[in-house]
Every structure is written in C-alpha cells, then in structure tokens.
Design a protein around this motif. Structure first.
Motif, short mmCIF file in Angstrom:
data_model
loop_
_atom_site.label_atom_id
_atom_site.label_comp_id
_atom_site.label_asym_id
_atom_site.label_seq_id
_atom_site.Cartn_x
_atom_site.Cartn_y
_atom_site.Cartn_z
N ARG A 637 -37.64 18.92 -57.32
CA ARG A 637 -37.67 17.46 -57.13
C ARG A 637 -36.27 16.88 -57.17
O ARG A 637 -35.93 15.99 -56.38
N SER A 638 -35.44 17.39 -58.07
CA SER A 638 -34.07 16.92 -58.16
C SER A 638 -33.31 17.23 -56.87
O SER A 638 -32.55 16.40 -56.36
N ALA A 639 -33.51 18.43 -56.34
CA ALA A 639 -32.84 18.81 -55.09
C ALA A 639 -33.31 17.93 -53.94
O ALA A 639 -32.52 17.53 -53.08
N ASP A 640 -34.60 17.61 -53.90
CA ASP A 640 -35.13 16.74 -52.84
C ASP A 640 -34.52 15.34 -52.94
O ASP A 640 -34.19 14.71 -51.93
N ASP A 641 -34.39 14.84 -54.18
CA ASP A 641 -33.88 13.48 -54.37
C ASP A 641 -32.39 13.37 -54.04
O ASP A 641 -31.94 12.37 -53.47
N THR A 642 -31.63 14.40 -54.40
CA THR A 642 -30.18 14.33 -54.23
C THR A 642 -29.70 14.91 -52.91
O THR A 642 -28.58 14.65 -52.47
N GLY A 643 -30.55 15.73 -52.25
CA GLY A 643 -30.12 16.38 -51.02
C GLY A 643 -29.18 17.54 -51.26
O GLY A 643 -28.59 18.08 -50.33
N ILE A 644 -29.01 17.94 -52.52
CA ILE A 644 -28.12 19.06 -52.85
C ILE A 644 -28.91 20.36 -52.72
O ILE A 644 -29.94 20.55 -53.38
N SER A 645 -28.42 21.26 -51.86
CA SER A 645 -29.23 22.42 -51.48
C SER A 645 -28.74 23.75 -52.04
O SER A 645 -29.34 24.77 -51.77
N TYR A 646 -27.63 23.75 -52.81
CA TYR A 646 -27.10 25.05 -53.20
C TYR A 646 -28.04 25.81 -54.14
O TYR A 646 -27.95 27.03 -54.26
N GLN A 647 -28.97 25.09 -54.82
CA GLN A 647 -29.89 25.76 -55.73
C GLN A 647 -31.15 26.29 -55.04
O GLN A 647 -31.94 26.99 -55.66
N ILE A 648 -31.33 25.97 -53.76
CA ILE A 648 -32.56 26.35 -53.08
C ILE A 648 -32.82 27.85 -53.15
O ILE A 648 -33.93 28.29 -53.49
N PRO A 649 -31.83 28.71 -52.82
CA PRO A 649 -32.10 30.15 -52.88
C PRO A 649 -32.56 30.61 -54.26
O PRO A 649 -33.50 31.39 -54.38
N GLY A 650 -31.89 30.11 -55.31
CA GLY A 650 -32.27 30.50 -56.66
C GLY A 650 -33.67 30.06 -57.03
O GLY A 650 -34.43 30.79 -57.68
N LEU A 651 -34.04 28.85 -56.61
CA LEU A 651 -35.38 28.34 -56.93
C LEU A 651 -36.46 29.12 -56.17
O LEU A 651 -37.53 29.42 -56.73
N LEU A 652 -36.20 29.41 -54.90
CA LEU A 652 -37.16 30.23 -54.15
C LEU A 652 -37.32 31.61 -54.79
O LEU A 652 -38.42 32.14 -54.88
N ALA A 674 -39.33 33.82 -47.13
CA ALA A 674 -38.69 32.52 -46.90
C ALA A 674 -37.24 32.54 -47.39
O ALA A 674 -36.35 31.97 -46.76
N LEU A 675 -37.01 33.23 -48.49
CA LEU A 675 -35.65 33.30 -49.04
C LEU A 675 -34.72 34.09 -48.12
O LEU A 675 -33.58 33.68 -47.87
N THR A 676 -35.19 35.22 -47.61
CA THR A 676 -34.33 36.04 -46.76
C THR A 676 -34.02 35.36 -45.44
O THR A 676 -33.06 35.73 -44.77
N ALA A 677 -34.83 34.36 -45.05
CA ALA A 677 -34.58 33.65 -43.79
C ALA A 677 -33.54 32.55 -43.94
O ALA A 677 -33.11 31.97 -42.96
N LEU A 678 -33.12 32.26 -45.20
CA LEU A 678 -32.17 31.18 -45.43
C LEU A 678 -30.75 31.64 -45.22
O LEU A 678 -30.41 32.80 -45.38
N GLY A 679 -29.91 30.64 -44.94
CA GLY A 679 -28.49 30.87 -45.01
C GLY A 679 -27.88 31.48 -43.78
O GLY A 679 -28.55 31.96 -42.90
N ASP A 680 -26.54 31.40 -43.76
CA ASP A 680 -25.77 31.96 -42.66
C ASP A 680 -24.61 32.72 -43.27
O ASP A 680 -24.18 32.44 -44.37
N GLY A 681 -24.09 33.69 -42.52
CA GLY A 681 -22.99 34.48 -43.03
C GLY A 681 -23.48 35.60 -43.92
O GLY A 681 -24.64 36.01 -43.87
N PRO A 682 -22.62 36.12 -44.79
CA PRO A 682 -22.99 37.24 -45.65
C PRO A 682 -24.15 36.87 -46.56
O PRO A 682 -24.26 35.74 -47.03
N PRO A 683 -25.07 37.80 -46.83
CA PRO A 683 -26.21 37.50 -47.68
C PRO A 683 -25.77 37.20 -49.10
O PRO A 683 -24.87 37.84 -49.64
N HIS A 684 -26.38 36.19 -49.72
CA HIS A 684 -26.04 35.85 -51.09
C HIS A 684 -26.80 36.76 -52.05
O HIS A 684 -27.66 37.56 -51.66
N ALA A 685 -26.47 36.65 -53.35
CA ALA A 685 -27.01 37.57 -54.35
C ALA A 685 -28.53 37.52 -54.40
O ALA A 685 -29.19 38.55 -54.58
N PHE A 686 -29.12 36.33 -54.25
CA PHE A 686 -30.57 36.22 -54.33
C PHE A 686 -31.25 36.90 -53.15
O PHE A 686 -32.33 37.46 -53.30
N GLN A 687 -30.64 36.84 -51.97
CA GLN A 687 -31.23 37.54 -50.83
C GLN A 687 -31.20 39.05 -51.05
O GLN A 687 -32.16 39.75 -50.72
#
Length: 977
Positions: A637-652, A674-687
C-alpha cells in the motif's frame, strides 16, 4: 556563423510535462509559428490531402498474413505480435503504414511511432509517440501529463501504461506499431518486453520493425514474448522485377521504357533505391510524361541514381539547409533550422526547403520537416565536414537550451561537439545525467562518464563528478567500471576526507557484489586516515560494521556495530544508525538468533527508514505468517501511494516464499514467475533467488528437467568463480531427486558449504530461511554411508534450535535430523510432533514419510504403511506429485499394499476444478469485466501477480483471452445451473 538567439515564438508547457518527459513536449505545449511557417504547412496539408496515396507493391503475402492475424485477434480477444525485419530501404516503414491504415479500417485504434538514431537518449520516446499518435491518441494529453510524476519509476510507469492500454483494449482492439526498433532506448525495450506479456489476454497487436541484428533490440523483445502470445516474423526480401516495374508505372503514370527497366535492375529489388531512381529521373526530365522518364536516351551519363549524386545536383544553399536539418535529426522544425542559419530569413529557408521537397529529399509530418528516409539523412550528415558538423551540433545544443528545453535534449549534440575542459558542456551533461539517473541509469552513466572525460585530471570538479559517477555506474549495474573509476580517482592527491568518502562509496559497491572481506579492508584503510570529519567517520564505521556482519568474527562484528550504533545515537545521525542496526540484525541472523534479529529490525523501522524486506523474511523463519502478511500488505500500500517501486521485487519474493511455505505451490510459482518478469538489465538478487525456489517447486512436482534448467549445474572444477552456496544446495537436491545421495553429499563437501557456520542461517544466501536442507542432506548422508557428515549436520541444526527455543518448527527439524543421523525412531516421532505445530505442509508430509521408512526398516509394516499413505495423500493434496510418486514407488518396492484409497481428490490438469482458490477468484473478477488493476485492488495483490495468474488460468481453461474466459465462465454457470 550560426546564431543562438531565440526564434520568434513562445513556448508554454503543462507543468507536469515540464517535470519529466521533454521528448514529447510538442504534445504538451503550444508553440507559435511564424506567419511564413504557418502558410507553408497549410499549403503542404492541402497538397497531401489532394495527393493519391501510392499502392504498396510486392507485399501481398505479408499484408495477407498481418490482416489475418488482426482478424484473429479481433475475434479471439488475444494479443499478438508481428516482427518485421529487413535491410534499410527494403520497405519496412511502408508496410507498417499500410497495415496501420488497414487496421484502422477494421476498427482498430492505432498508435504509430518511430525510434530515431539521434534520439536514443530520450527514455520511451518512440513508444509514447505511438500512444500520442493521430487525432484520437491512445494516451490523452491529460493521461500523458499524469505520467510525469512516475517518470523516475520504471515499473510504475510501465504499470500505468499497461492499465491505460488494457482499458482501451477492453473497448476496441489496438494496433501499436513502432518502426526502427534497433534504435530504441532501453526503457522502450523494457516496456516492449513487458507490455505484450502483461496484455496477452486483451486484443492488442504489437508490430515492430527493425534492421537484421541477432543481438538487437527487436530480437530481445521477440525472445521474451514468443512464449506468451502468437507471433509472426516477417523477413522482407527484395521485390520481384515485375513489382519494381509496377512501382515505376505508379509513379510515372505510364509504363517504364526499356532503358529504365534495365536501370531499375540495378536497384536489386530494394524499393527505396528503385523509387529514388525513378524520382531522380522525374526531376531530371521535368515532368512525369517526359521521354526520359519512360525510356528515352536523355538520361545523363553520371550515376543519376546515386543518392549523393542526386543531392550534389541541388543548389548549394539547399544543401546547406539540409546539412542543418541532418544535424537536428530526422525531423526538425522550420524555425529551428532558420535559427541555426546565419543571414537567411524564415521565408528564404521555406523556399529552399520546397526545392528539397520537389527533389523528394524531404517531406512533412504535421508541423515538422522530415527526411524521406534515414538513409537520406545519413548521407547528408556524412557529407557535412567534421568541423562544420561540430559547430552545428554545438549551435543546436545552445538553441535548445536558450529556448527552454531540458538539458537532456541538448546532451546528444554536446556529446559530439564538446571539447576538453568545456565547462558549459560538462555542466549540461552532468545535469542531463542527474535527470535520467532513476529512469535510464545506463544512459545517465554514459553521460556522466562523458562529462568526467572532458575534465583535466587535476581539476577539482573531477572529485565531485567522479563521486557522483561512481554512484550512477553502480545503479546501472556497471560495478566494475565504477570500481575502476574510484581507484583511478584515489590516485589523485585528494585530502584524507575526500579519500575516505570515495572509499566509502566503493565499499558500498562491494557490499552489493557480496565481497565483505574487500569491503572491510577498504573501510579499515579509510578509518585509519587522520583528520576525518565526525560525520564521515560515523558513516564509515557503520559500513564497517555491516561488512563485518558477513564475516567470521562475530564477536568483533558485534563490538564494532554496537560502537557505531552508540556514536550514531549520540549525534542523531539516522543514516549511520540505520546501517548499524542492519548490521546487528545481520549478525543475529548469522548466529541463528532470530528473535534478536527481529528486535533490531523493529528498531530499524523506528529510524524512519522504509520497511526492510529482510524483516519479513526473518518473520518467516519463525512461522510468523500473519505478521509477515500484514507487513507485505502495508508495504504494498505504501508503494502504491508513493509510486516508489524499488521494493516491488522484494515484496513479490516475500509473498511467493510465504505461499511456498504454506504449501501453495501454484500461487508460489505464479508469484515467482511475476518476479522473474520484472526489471531490465542484469537480474537482481531476488530474481536469482526466485529461480532457486522455482527449481525446488519443480522437484516437488517431479519436473526434474525443469529443476536442472532453473538452478544450473554446479561445476566440480575449483577454478573460476565459486558457485553460491544456495546453488550448490539446490543442485545437491537435484542429485538426491535423481537417486544420487552419495554424489550430493560429496558435492556439498567439495564446495565446503558446511565449513561456514553462517551459510545455513542467513536468508539472503538460503532464501527460504529455515535450514531444512540440512534434514534432506542428513538423510542423504546417512543413506550413503557418510555417518560422520550426517552427525555433523544434525549438530549444526541442533545448535540453531538451541538459539531459537521458542520455535517448535526449528526444534522439530533438529530432532528429525538427529533421528536420521542416529536412526532413532523416538527422535523422528518427536520431530514430527514439533513440525506439526507449523503450517509447513510439505515439511510435515516429509516427516511422515521419513518416520515411515524408519519403521519399515525395523519391520513395522503396518504402521509404516499407514504413515506412508498419510504422507502420499498430503503430498498429492499439495500438488507435490513428484513427492507423491516417490512415496508410491517406495511402497511398491517394499511390497506394501495401500489399505485404503487416497482420500484426496487429485486436481485435474485442466478445467475449472484445476484452478486454485485464488485463480478462481481472479477468473471470476476478470470474467465480470475487471481490469488487472481493479482485480488487484479487490484481492490485495499486485497487477503483475494478477497477470501471472491469468496466464495460468488461460492454460488450465484452454482459453487465450478475456473474451474467451468470460464465455467459458458463462458456459460453466449455465451447466451448473
């Protein structure tokens, strides 16, 4: 010399547009043209309206295939994609234009955009241009302005575009065409990889053209979307000679003569070259029915068909205007060209442009002049002498800056015109890099590095720019370049304070690389410097504590962390305090003290920092599922309200792990997908971690091949980069599933996984958290004769249980491991009772199974049969069909007969009953007309998760779109009622 004064026009912007997307300013502002410019464009519009549109020749098969696809999409409601590939001039743009026109006649809403070579710095420009195309754009001016606050958040921006397109597509089918994708920016490519998959269930056709390049942008998109939607690939070939002759007849109004036919053979079936030849002859002849055009002998001897020869025949003043236009880009405004030309009025510029248009070198697009083809602009640009080209680029940059454009618009011109120690260019490139830092970090890193290269090594500004460049390069995943830049800066004779600050930046990069020992060495060196400010010393000390938390000396790590926390607390340094608390939480996790770690995470939140996903994962270690779910919901909910998306991978990731621990394999698999479909560039730790857990799910289901592919084989070779412990553990699980327990244990020993006590206890290295892998490997070691290893692992797990006395699950796992190591049935029974207190269905079924095998070895067939039947039923209920088959085969091998049939109803592979409870809820909402976003709001999930669920639902119900899903649900309701 070019003049830099502002042309006579005004510029007014929508404020939100000014905040970000400068590259589509003409859609957000009103620009006053000169009277001469208005008259010129009025004449051009009237001529265009009266002109007869040329017929597309030689592409009947391609048009038939695309139109068939469009009709199929309209009927089924399922998305699709068309990839058009071909060499320059082969007719890609003409095909896209023809398809767009036909799609519009079929009732499609159409968006048509084009990527430009000189505009690759503009994030998402070609796609947004496509969505703003035409008199009824898919993205209204208001909706476009609403995107501006999101331009720094890639995931939110693409998510909002997906919602807009989904709502349009639920009313009428869409065609979105993007030309010359080989020149698209990275954010456009990310969107083109993501949106077709997200919108696979609505009637959206994506048509992308590009030049052939196996490693190019279009092929990157194709590789992602081809598994989710129908795809047509068209490699355009040269036209047949008969089609080329028809083109000549269309343009000449008469059949071409024999000489022209012979000359057209030199075009080798390339439509653009053929048209250039025909039009050059028309210009030379003067009118369409001249003998020269139809086959006479008046053609000049020189290569009149050559593009350069044709350009060189234009007057010098016209070529000068063309040179200015080529520097401005494939399209430009009359007033901009006039502003760069010294001593030429706007009226004279228009007269010269009209000559170029009569020669078919230029055309118009709304209020802009365009080169008829990229090849034309490239040829003109190549003929501009380098010194003049540099002057014009600099003048173009100054023009853009003085008329109010964003520094990012001027940056491409400065990249090719700036000289060493050019302070203005350095400042503009720096500002452009800052503007793009979040939205397009790769482009931002290129700009900041270019700005830094313009500075002399000794310049004081190099320190400030260098520090910023290190951070931007790190955000762009160019960590090695960032480290090299930092080390290069350290060779300068900076003050101790500056040196320490650079070392701190490099240390943070090493933390992200997982190299705590190097990080610690750098920080110790920096802390030893004299004269450091109190703030810098506090920051370095907290970073050092963080580095030590991943080391082997936990006593020293705790001492340093405590001192760092005390110093930060006395000074009110919240940033240093947060780092110290995170270090203490890591130390507690390393030592297996979960309750202590949770206390530190709670204090961390009190510093004002946003929720750390590590706290959610730590809650899962002790089966605090409700608390973990509540934090996930609050964070989303906090991410939706603020539009800050850096936590999305961790939450998923956290939500998917929660589903997995609760035995909801389908939901977990959907979440990880859904998590593996996110992002661009090198895969992050959560992926990376997600793939490991997906491999484990595959093993539970009995899909060994998928498990192997997901986790990747681990080499026995000691050379090269060592594999991560979690990868070694996962590959060992694959070996155990293949019936190779001895090899699995030897792999574990070979990579010294057990030598490091912390491996089992830190969630970032073993993403599921609880070291239940120790139970599996203890069983494998005992079964393969490695009794000392089995005892060693059981002791490790017992130590973990002693540090978490309140966890029934951890105590139960420790009893189970010890029972397996010593073949003690009583301990296995006690372990089963402890595991029952958790909601870990898979672990409980495994405990039934292991106890049953132990009783079977002692001859207790009756009880063993009952336990194994219970285990098999539990596995089957959870969808762990591979585990259920393993139990069944073991019973058959032991000669045991099932006393009763399974009470579990096996879930079918297809149909309504194949859907999980969550999938059924999603299906009903979507069938009722909900969009992904509105369904996500109803179920408190993310739109990405809804999209992933829909893909599973479509597969199980054997449908391909929302329309088909609604029809299927209606049929189900009728049959039930």
């Amino acid at each position: 010399m070019p003049r830099h004064r502002q042309p006579p026009r005004t510029r007014q912007r929508v404020d939100r547009c000014r905040a970000g997307m400068w590259w589509l300013q003409r859609d957000c502002r009103r620009r006053e043209r000169t009277p001469a410019s208005r008259r010129f464009h009025g004449r051009r519009r009237r001529r265009k309206a009266a002109a007869v549109k040329p017929v597309l020749r030689g592409r009947g098969d391609e048009m038939s295939r695309v139109l068939s696809l469009l009709r199929r999409v309209e009927q089924t409601g399922q998305g699709a994609a068309v990839f058009v590939r071909g060499e320059p001039g082969i007719g890609k743009t003409a095909l896209l234009d023809a398809v767009s026109e036909q799609a519009s006649r079929l009732g499609f809403r159409v968006g048509l955009g084009k990527a430009e070579e000189q505009n690759q710095i503009a994030p998402m420009a070609p796609l947004l241009a496509a969505l703003r195309f035409g008199s009824r754009p898919l993205l209204s001016a208001e909706a476009f302005a609403d995107l501006a606050p999101l331009y720094r958040q890639q995931l939110w921006l693409v998510d909002r575009l997906a919602s807009v397109l989904e709502e349009h597509a639920m009313r009428s089918p869409l065609l979105i065409a993007v030309d010359d994708v080989q020149w698209a920016d990275r954010l456009t490519v990310f969107a083109l990889r993501t949106l077709p998959v997200r919108l696979a269930d609505v009637p959206v056709v994506w048509m992308l053209s590009s030049r052939p390049d196996p490693a190019g942008m279009a092929d990157e998109v194709h590789a992602v979307v081809r598994t989710d939607i129908p795809v047509e690939v068209m490699d355009l070939q040269p036209l047949a000679s008969s089609d080329v002759e028809l083109i000549a007849r269309d343009r000449l109004g008469a059949p071409p003569g024999e000489r022209l036919v012979r000359l057209l053979q030199g075009a080798n079936g390339v439509p653009y070259l053929a048209v250039e030849l025909i039009d050059a002859m028309l210009v030379e002849a003067g009118r369409a029915d001249d003998d020269a055009a139809t086959g006479g002998e008046e053609l000049p001897g020189p290569f009149v068909t050559g593009l350069r020869g044709r350009l060189h025949r234009l007057p010098e003043e016209v070529r000068r205007v063309l040179a200015v236009g080529a520097v401005l880009g494939r399209s430009f405004r009359i007033d901009d060209a006039a502003a760069l030309l010294d001593g030429i009025s706007t009226e004279d510029v228009i007269r010269l442009l009209e000559q170029a248009m009569r020669a078919d070198v230029l055309g118009t697009d709304r209020d802009r002049i365009v080169f008829r083809h990229d090849l034309v602009r490239q040829a003109v640009y190549a003929d501009v002498p380098h010194p003049m080209r540099t002057i014009l680029h600099r003048a173009a940059a100054e023009l853009l800056l003085t008329t109010g454009d964003d520094p990012v618009a001027a940056a491409p011109h400065l990249l090719v015109s700036a000289v060493k120690n050019d302070r203005r260019a350095i400042d503009i490139l720096h500002r452009a890099a800052k503007a793009l830092r979040t939205l397009a970090p790769v482009t931002a890193s290129d700009l900041i590095v270019a700005a830094l290269a313009l500075l002399p090594r000794w310049d004081n500004l190099s320190l400030r720019l260098g520090e910023e460049a290190i951070g931007i390069l790190g955000e762009a995943h160019r960590t090695r370049e960032a480290m090299a830049l930092g080390d290069d800066l350290l060779e300068n004779n900076f003050s101790n304070e500056d040196t320490a600050r650079i070392q701190g930046r490099l240390a943070w990069l090493l933390w992200g690389l997982g190299r705590p020992d190097e990080m610690s060495a750098r920080l110790e060196s920096a802390l030893a410097l004299n004269g450091l400010s109190a703030g810098t010393r506090r920051h370095l000390l907290s970073l050092h504590a963080l580095a030590l938390s991943r080391g082997t000396d936990m006593i020293r790590a705790e001492q340093v962390s405590t001192r760092a926390l005390e110093e930060a607390g006395r000074s009110g340094d919240r940033s240093a305090e947060a780092l110290a608390l995170r270090a203490l939480a890591d130390i507690a996790l390393t030592e297996g003290r979960v309750s202590t770690a949770l206390e530190q995470f709670s204090l961390l939140r009190s510093t004002g920092r946003s929720l750390d996903v590590g706290e959610i994962m730590t809650l899962l270690l002790v089966d605090e599922y409700d608390s973990a779910s509540r934090l996930i919901l609050l964070s989303r909910r906090s991410a939706d309200d603020t539009g800050i998306s850096y936590q999305i991978p961790g939450l998923l990731f956290a939500q998917a792990v929660l589903d997995f621990r609760n035995g909801r394999l389908d939901e977990a698999s959907t979440g990880f997908a859904a998590l593996t479909a996110l992002g661009d560039g090198p895969p992050h730790a959560f992926q990376k971690a997600a793939k490991v857990v997906m491999a484990r799910i595959a093993l539970h289901r009995g899909d060994l091949q998928i498990g192997r592919e997901l986790c990747g084989a681990v080499s026995w070779d000691a050379t090269g980069e060592p594999p991560e412990p979690r990868q070694v553990i996962m590959w060992g699980r694959v070996l155990i599933a293949e019936g190779k327990p001895d090899e699995a244990v030897r792999l574990l020993l070979h990579h010294r996984v057990l030598d490091d006590f912390r491996i089992g206890f830190r969630w970032t290295e073993q993403p599921i958290g609880i070291p239940d892998w120790i139970v599996e490997f203890t069983d494998a070691a005992a079964a393969s004769g490695h009794h000392d290893v089995a005892v060693r692992m059981a002791r490790l797990l017992r130590c973990y249980a002693e540090r978490n006395p309140n966890s029934h699950l951890i105590s139960g796992l420790a009893d189970q491991a010890e029972g397996l190591a010593t073949d003690d049935v009583a301990l296995l029974r006690r372990g089963l009772e402890g595991i029952k207190h958790s909601r870990r269905g898979l672990l409980e079924a495994g405990a039934w199974e292991k106890l049953g095998y132990a009783l079977l070895r002692r001859g207790g067939k009756a009880e063993a049969t009952q336990l194994l039947e219970t285990a098999g039923d539990a596995f089957q209920n959870l969808g762990a069909l591979g585990d259920a088959r393993r139990v069944q085969h073991a019973m058959q091998a032991a000669g045991l007969r099932r006393r009763r049939r399974t009470s579990a109803v096996e879930r079918p592979l297809s149909g309504w009953e194949a859907l999980t409870d969550t999938e059924q809820r999603v299906a009903r909402l979507v069938g009722e007309g909900h969009s992904n976003r509105s369904a996500a709001g109803e179920l408190m999930l993310s739109p990405n998760t809804i999209a992933a669920h829909l893909r599973t639902i479509f597969r199980k119900l054997e449908v391909n779109s929302r329309v088909q899903l609604a029809n299927k649900l209606r049929d189900e309701k009728r049959s039930a009622g």
